[in-house]
Design a protein around this motif. Sequence first.
Motif, PDB file in Angstrom:
ATOM      1  N   GLN A 120      57.945  34.534  50.102  1.00  0.00           N
ATOM      2  CA  GLN A 120      57.400  35.677  50.837  1.00  0.00           C
ATOM      3  C   GLN A 120      58.552  36.580  51.274  1.00  0.00           C
ATOM      4  OE1 GLN A 120      55.184  34.579  54.310  1.00  0.00           O
ATOM      5  NE2 GLN A 120      54.707  36.678  54.880  1.00  0.00           N
ATOM      6  N   VAL A 121      58.451  37.846  50.912  1.00  0.00           N
ATOM      7  CA  VAL A 121      59.499  38.804  51.256  1.00  0.00           C
ATOM      8  C   VAL A 121      59.367  39.192  52.725  1.00  0.00           C
ATOM      9  CG1 VAL A 121      60.356  41.120  50.846  1.00  0.00           C
ATOM     10  CG2 VAL A 121      59.637  39.705  48.915  1.00  0.00           C
ATOM     11  N   GLN A 122      60.493  39.153  53.407  1.00  0.00           N
ATOM     12  CA  GLN A 122      60.511  39.565  54.814  1.00  0.00           C
ATOM     13  C   GLN A 122      61.774  40.333  55.128  1.00  0.00           C
ATOM     14  OE1 GLN A 122      59.882  35.991  57.304  1.00  0.00           O
ATOM     15  NE2 GLN A 122      58.152  37.091  58.174  1.00  0.00           N
ATOM     16  N   LEU A 123      61.609  41.370  55.943  1.00  0.00           N
ATOM     17  CA  LEU A 123      62.729  42.069  56.561  1.00  0.00           C
ATOM     18  C   LEU A 123      62.484  42.033  58.060  1.00  0.00           C
ATOM     19  CD1 LEU A 123      63.018  45.224  54.254  1.00  0.00           C
ATOM     20  CD2 LEU A 123      64.547  43.245  54.286  1.00  0.00           C
ATOM     21  N   VAL A 124      63.456  41.537  58.793  1.00  0.00           N
ATOM     22  CA  VAL A 124      63.284  41.390  60.234  1.00  0.00           C
ATOM     23  C   VAL A 124      64.438  42.090  60.949  1.00  0.00           C
ATOM     24  CG1 VAL A 124      63.048  39.796  62.159  1.00  0.00           C
ATOM     25  CG2 VAL A 124      62.085  39.201  59.927  1.00  0.00           C
ATOM     26  N   GLU A 125      64.077  43.115  61.718  1.00  0.00           N
ATOM     27  CA  GLU A 125      65.081  43.845  62.483  1.00  0.00           C
ATOM     28  C   GLU A 125      65.261  43.223  63.861  1.00  0.00           C
ATOM     29  OE1 GLU A 125      62.565  46.957  60.194  1.00  0.00           O
ATOM     30  OE2 GLU A 125      62.262  45.125  61.360  1.00  0.00           O
ATOM     31  N   SER A 126      66.460  43.365  64.393  1.00  0.00           N
ATOM     32  CA  SER A 126      66.747  42.896  65.749  1.00  0.00           C
ATOM     33  C   SER A 126      67.911  43.693  66.310  1.00  0.00           C
ATOM     34  CB  SER A 126      67.075  41.401  65.756  1.00  0.00           C
ATOM     35  OG  SER A 126      68.233  41.140  64.980  1.00  0.00           O
ATOM     36  N   ALA A 182      67.602  41.345  58.748  1.00  0.00           N
ATOM     37  CA  ALA A 182      67.742  40.096  57.998  1.00  0.00           C
ATOM     38  C   ALA A 182      66.658  40.019  56.929  1.00  0.00           C
ATOM     39  CB  ALA A 182      67.636  38.905  58.935  1.00  0.00           C
ATOM     40  N   ALA A 183      67.078  39.772  55.698  1.00  0.00           N
ATOM     41  CA  ALA A 183      66.156  39.745  54.562  1.00  0.00           C
ATOM     42  C   ALA A 183      65.969  38.328  54.049  1.00  0.00           C
ATOM     43  CB  ALA A 183      66.680  40.625  53.437  1.00  0.00           C
ATOM     44  N   SER A 184      64.774  38.065  53.529  1.00  0.00           N
ATOM     45  CA  SER A 184      64.496  36.785  52.896  1.00  0.00           C
ATOM     46  C   SER A 184      63.414  36.979  51.841  1.00  0.00           C
ATOM     47  CB  SER A 184      64.047  35.754  53.931  1.00  0.00           C
ATOM     48  OG  SER A 184      62.870  36.182  54.574  1.00  0.00           O
ATOM     49  N   GLY A 185      63.396  36.068  50.863  1.00  0.00           N
ATOM     50  CA  GLY A 185      62.330  36.092  49.865  1.00  0.00           C
ATOM     51  C   GLY A 185      62.623  36.915  48.630  1.00  0.00           C
ATOM     52  N   VAL A 231      60.100  48.223  48.240  1.00  0.00           N
ATOM     53  CA  VAL A 231      58.869  48.663  48.910  1.00  0.00           C
ATOM     54  C   VAL A 231      58.641  47.904  50.207  1.00  0.00           C
ATOM     55  CG1 VAL A 231      57.773  49.354  46.756  1.00  0.00           C
ATOM     56  CG2 VAL A 231      57.453  47.009  47.608  1.00  0.00           C
ATOM     57  N   HIS A 232      59.626  47.148  50.629  1.00  0.00           N
ATOM     58  CA  HIS A 232      59.454  46.275  51.791  1.00  0.00           C
ATOM     59  C   HIS A 232      60.010  46.923  53.055  1.00  0.00           C
ATOM     60  CE1 HIS A 232      58.513  43.433  48.698  1.00  0.00           C
ATOM     61  NE2 HIS A 232      59.735  43.549  48.180  1.00  0.00           N
ATOM     62  N   TRP A 233      59.273  46.719  54.146  1.00  0.00           N
ATOM     63  CA  TRP A 233      59.645  47.266  55.442  1.00  0.00           C
ATOM     64  C   TRP A 233      59.574  46.178  56.502  1.00  0.00           C
ATOM     65  CZ3 TRP A 233      60.957  52.424  56.350  1.00  0.00           C
ATOM     66  CH2 TRP A 233      60.756  53.294  55.270  1.00  0.00           C
ATOM     67  N   GLY A 234      60.483  46.258  57.460  1.00  0.00           N
ATOM     68  CA  GLY A 234      60.360  45.408  58.627  1.00  0.00           C
ATOM     69  C   GLY A 234      59.454  46.064  59.653  1.00  0.00           C
ATOM     70  N   LYS A 235      59.202  45.351  60.747  1.00  0.00           N
ATOM     71  CA  LYS A 235      58.326  45.877  61.791  1.00  0.00           C
ATOM     72  C   LYS A 235      59.070  46.769  62.769  1.00  0.00           C
ATOM     73  CE  LYS A 235      54.984  42.117  61.564  1.00  0.00           C
ATOM     74  NZ  LYS A 235      54.268  41.051  62.304  1.00  0.00           N
ATOM     75  N   GLY A 236      60.382  46.699  62.747  1.00  0.00           N
ATOM     76  CA  GLY A 236      61.169  47.607  63.562  1.00  0.00           C
ATOM     77  C   GLY A 236      61.713  46.990  64.832  1.00  0.00           C
ATOM     78  N   THR A 237      62.722  47.659  65.375  1.00  0.00           N
ATOM     79  CA  THR A 237      63.297  47.282  66.661  1.00  0.00           C
ATOM     80  C   THR A 237      63.479  48.566  67.455  1.00  0.00           C
ATOM     81  OG1 THR A 237      65.087  46.057  67.741  1.00  0.00           O
ATOM     82  CG2 THR A 237      65.710  47.362  65.822  1.00  0.00           C
ATOM     83  N   LEU A 238      63.097  48.525  68.721  1.00  0.00           N
ATOM     84  CA  LEU A 238      63.060  49.725  69.545  1.00  0.00           C
ATOM     85  C   LEU A 238      64.401  49.946  70.236  1.00  0.00           C
ATOM     86  CD1 LEU A 238      61.309  52.023  70.671  1.00  0.00           C
ATOM     87  CD2 LEU A 238      60.688  50.480  72.550  1.00  0.00           C
ATOM     88  N   VAL A 239      64.898  51.158  70.113  1.00  0.00           N
ATOM     89  CA  VAL A 239      66.126  51.566  70.790  1.00  0.00           C
ATOM     90  C   VAL A 239      65.775  52.662  71.790  1.00  0.00           C
ATOM     91  CG1 VAL A 239      68.377  52.670  70.521  1.00  0.00           C
ATOM     92  CG2 VAL A 239      67.613  50.956  68.861  1.00  0.00           C
ATOM     93  N   THR A 240      66.185  52.454  73.029  1.00  0.00           N
ATOM     94  CA  THR A 240      65.967  53.448  74.069  1.00  0.00           C
ATOM     95  C   THR A 240      67.309  53.821  74.671  1.00  0.00           C
ATOM     96  OG1 THR A 240      63.801  52.507  74.584  1.00  0.00           O
ATOM     97  CG2 THR A 240      64.786  53.974  76.223  1.00  0.00           C
ATOM     98  N   VAL A 241      67.630  55.093  74.613  1.00  0.00           N
ATOM     99  CA  VAL A 241      68.887  55.588  75.171  1.00  0.00           C
ATOM    100  C   VAL A 241      68.560  56.369  76.442  1.00  0.00           C
ATOM    101  CG1 VAL A 241      70.983  56.912  74.777  1.00  0.00           C
ATOM    102  CG2 VAL A 241      69.865  55.728  72.863  1.00  0.00           C
ATOM    103  N   SER A 242      68.962  55.815  77.555  1.00  0.00           N
ATOM    104  CA  SER A 242      68.583  56.425  78.826  1.00  0.00           C
ATOM    105  C   SER A 242      69.480  55.904  79.931  1.00  0.00           C
ATOM    106  CB  SER A 242      67.125  56.103  79.150  1.00  0.00           C
ATOM    107  OG  SER A 242      66.766  56.603  80.425  1.00  0.00           O
TER     108      SER A 242
END
Length: 111
Positions: free
Chosen positions: A1-7, A23-26, A99-110
């Motif tokens: 299973q292809v996965q991309l996981v952002e952190s 981080a990629a796998s699969g 064609v694979h995407w991760g779910k994302g990681t939120l960056v807040t600059v404040s």
Amino acid sequence: QVQLVESGGGLVQPGGSLRLSCAASGFTFSRYATNWYRQAPGKEREFIATITSTGSTKYADSVKGRFTISRDNAKNTVYLQMNSVKPEDTALYNCNALVHWGKGTLVTVST
């Protein structure tokens, strides 16, 4: 299973630094270019940076000179080093390969 996981996202003050990981796998990650995109609230997704399988890089003008993309094929991971961040860098950051995407990681600059 292809996965991309952002952190690595989080809250950072203007002028600060943050390092994102993808981080990629699969799949044979090292053979393909990997990209970082971001989407700020109410705005369209924006290309940020890309790195090819051989390490060539390209950046959006908005981050050139501040952000650095790199990859560690042994760890199946692509990084985005963010320096001198600005409030307008606030967004959900996603990585993409093929064609694979991760779910994302939120960056807040404040402050």
